[in-house]
Design an enzyme around this catalytic site. Structure first.
Site, PDB file in Angstrom:
ATOM      1  N   CYS A 106       0.853  -1.198   0.000  1.00 48.45           N
ATOM      2  CA  CYS A 106       0.000   0.000   0.000  1.00 48.45           C
ATOM      3  C   CYS A 106       0.890   1.250   0.000  1.00 48.45           C
ATOM      4  O   CYS A 106       1.856   1.324   0.771  1.00 48.45           O
ATOM      5  CB  CYS A 106      -0.893  -0.001   1.238  1.00 48.45           C
ATOM      6  SG  CYS A 106      -1.852   1.519   1.361  1.00 48.45           S
ATOM      7  N   GLU A 136       3.561  -5.732   8.485  1.00 46.25           N
ATOM      8  CA  GLU A 136       3.811  -4.312   8.182  1.00 46.25           C
ATOM      9  C   GLU A 136       4.914  -3.761   9.087  1.00 46.25           C
ATOM     10  O   GLU A 136       5.823  -3.051   8.628  1.00 46.25           O
ATOM     11  CB  GLU A 136       2.524  -3.498   8.371  1.00 46.25           C
ATOM     12  CG  GLU A 136       2.733  -2.025   8.030  1.00 46.25           C
ATOM     13  CD  GLU A 136       1.542  -1.157   8.409  1.00 46.25           C
ATOM     14  OE1 GLU A 136       0.393  -1.564   8.163  1.00 46.25           O
ATOM     15  OE2 GLU A 136       1.775  -0.067   8.960  1.00 46.25           O
ATOM     16  N   CYS A 203      -3.870   5.149   9.112  1.00 52.16           N
ATOM     17  CA  CYS A 203      -4.325   5.636   7.803  1.00 52.16           C
ATOM     18  C   CYS A 203      -5.777   6.115   7.837  1.00 52.16           C
ATOM     19  O   CYS A 203      -6.518   5.838   8.783  1.00 52.16           O
ATOM     20  CB  CYS A 203      -4.126   4.559   6.749  1.00 52.16           C
ATOM     21  SG  CYS A 203      -5.376   3.289   6.829  1.00 52.16           S
ATOM     22  N   SER A 232      -5.540  -6.996  11.570  1.00 53.52           N
ATOM     23  CA  SER A 232      -5.291  -6.044  12.657  1.00 53.52           C
ATOM     24  C   SER A 232      -6.417  -5.023  12.741  1.00 53.52           C
ATOM     25  O   SER A 232      -6.963  -4.757  13.811  1.00 53.52           O
ATOM     26  CB  SER A 232      -3.948  -5.350  12.414  1.00 53.52           C
ATOM     27  OG  SER A 232      -3.779  -4.290  13.303  1.00 53.52           O
ATOM     28  N   ASN A 233      -6.795  -4.455  11.594  1.00 44.79           N
ATOM     29  CA  ASN A 233      -7.790  -3.376  11.674  1.00 44.79           C
ATOM     30  C   ASN A 233      -9.163  -3.899  12.089  1.00 44.79           C
ATOM     31  O   ASN A 233      -9.907  -3.215  12.781  1.00 44.79           O
ATOM     32  CB  ASN A 233      -7.809  -2.557  10.383  1.00 44.79           C
ATOM     33  CG  ASN A 233      -8.446  -3.280   9.241  1.00 44.79           C
ATOM     34  OD1 ASN A 233      -9.659  -3.268   9.122  1.00 44.79           O
ATOM     35  ND2 ASN A 233      -7.646  -3.933   8.403  1.00 44.79           N
ATOM     36  N   SER A 275     -10.103  -5.255   4.882  1.00 44.73           N
ATOM     37  CA  SER A 275      -9.806  -6.327   3.924  1.00 44.73           C
ATOM     38  C   SER A 275     -10.986  -7.285   3.750  1.00 44.73           C
ATOM     39  O   SER A 275     -10.840  -8.353   3.164  1.00 44.73           O
ATOM     40  CB  SER A 275      -8.558  -7.090   4.385  1.00 44.73           C
ATOM     41  OG  SER A 275      -8.640  -7.389   5.754  1.00 44.73           O
TER      42      SER A 275
HETATM   43  S1  SF4 Z   1      -5.722  -0.142   5.809  1.00 44.11           S
HETATM   44 FE1  SF4 Z   1      -5.759   0.023   3.585  1.00 44.11          FE
HETATM   45  S2  SF4 Z   1      -5.305   2.175   3.087  1.00 44.11           S
HETATM   46 FE2  SF4 Z   1      -4.743   1.792   5.224  1.00 44.11          FE
HETATM   47  S3  SF4 Z   1      -2.579   1.312   5.080  1.00 44.11           S
HETATM   48 FE3  SF4 Z   1      -3.661  -0.648   5.089  1.00 44.11          FE
HETATM   49  S4  SF4 Z   1      -3.954  -1.113   2.939  1.00 44.11           S
HETATM   50 FE4  SF4 Z   1      -3.379   1.047   3.052  1.00 44.11          FE
END
Ligand code: SF4
Length: 317
Positions: A106, A136, A203, A232-233, A275
């Protein structure tokens, strides 16, 4: 619980906006699809292209091979780096092996790599706030000779003395904005008197999805975050919902709903990690419809559509 809408049987679904795919995930998936289209199978991807098992399974069926180690790949094999990015060590290794590298990192992760290199070159000590084992963070740490990784507030207390007068704090893109703020405050306190550059790298997609879930959770009996366990998110979204006062579950899809989890619920909130494909959300809604939840509304504001350019070879440059 909240009754701002008209519910026939008291049961309602509220969907957080935005949810699901971000620009980085879209770009990574399109990159793999283009590679398949242009070169045929197999296309190799280092690590899961994005952390979602449904996507990984679907691409595997099309002839994508996911792997962690590249040592057995034949020369000229087409190798895609996942959206999470890699360290220069892996990039060099792939180059030396004569692999055809297609970089789906990304651009927002790439930006952090550049920040690490640039601040380190200026003599700053580098602190990375993030999960030590997440690809990451591994990729970002690999950009510089030395860095310190902080996963939690507790870790700040364990940080060693830092010789440099200047410190740069970088963050993983998918952290909880609130937790990160606390960690940065603690770092500033511990290294009082030093010049500290705070580069907030969480982000736009992470921020927007967390903000929407915070609002959503206040209006729901329970929130279901759809996403894979290693995302993670998606994990952070579940935590944000819980902290905002709702029961919160992370499920990979409707089959992941724990037994009795729907019992006694009226208002169910739904969101999804960056994702998670939309089809999994639709399937979950269909499942809830069958279970008696028919009224659906959304909460939040659509985010500005961001599109990242594909790698040059696919972008017609
Ligand atoms: S969540 Fe999406 S936009 Fe944010 S850093 Fe990861 S891949 Fe990139």
């Amino acid at each position: 619980m909240w009754d701002g809408g008209l519910m026939k049987n008291g049961k309602k679904i509220i969907i957080a906006v935005p949810h699901g795919f971000c620009a980085g995930v879209r770009r990574a998936l399109e990159t793999v699809e283009k590679a398949l289209e242009l070169y045929g199978k197999p296309v190799y991807v280092r690590h899961e292209i994005v952390h979602n098992e449904y996507i990984v399974d679907a691409l595997s069926e099309k002839g994508v091979v996911f792997l962690e180690h590249i040592s057995r790949l034949p020369k000229k094999a087409h190798l895609v780096f996942s959206a999470h990015g890699v360290s220069p060590e892996i990039e060099d290794d792939a180059g030396k092996r004569g692999l055809d590298i297609i970089d789906a990192t990304c651009p927002l992760v790439k930006k952090i790599h550049l920040q690490a290199v640039s601040y380190s070159a200026k003599g700053y000590a580098i602190i990375i706030i993030g999960h030590r084992k997440h690809p990451e963070v591994v990729g970002t740490a690999g950009q510089v000779d030395e860095s310190l990784i902080v996963e939690s507030l507790k870790d700040v207390g364990k940080l060693p003395e830092i010789a440099q007068k200047r410190i740069a704090c970088l963050t993983q893109t998918t952290l909880s904005a609130d937790d990160t703020r606390d960690i940065i405050c603690a770092i500033k306190k511990k290294f009082r008197g030093r010049k500290i550059a705070v580069l907030n790298d969480i982000c736009y997609a992470t921020q927007n999805r967390q903000n929407a879930v915070k609002t959503l959770a206040r209006k729901c009996d329970a929130v279901f975050i759809i996403g894979s366990e290693n995302s993670s998110n998606a994990n952070r979204l579940r935590e944000v919902a819980e902290k905002a006062g709702a029961k919160a579950f992370l499920i990979s899809g409707e089959k992941g709903v724990p037994p009795n989890a729907l019992k006694g619920l009226n208002v169910i909130g739904i969101s999804a990690g960056a994702s998670t494909p939309e089809i999994l959300i639709s399937k979950f809604i269909t499942f809830l419809n069958k279970m008696g939840w028919h009224d659906i509304e959304t909460i939040g504001t659509e985010e500005k559509k961001i599109v990242f350019k594909l790698p040059a070879r696919f972008a017609g440059e």
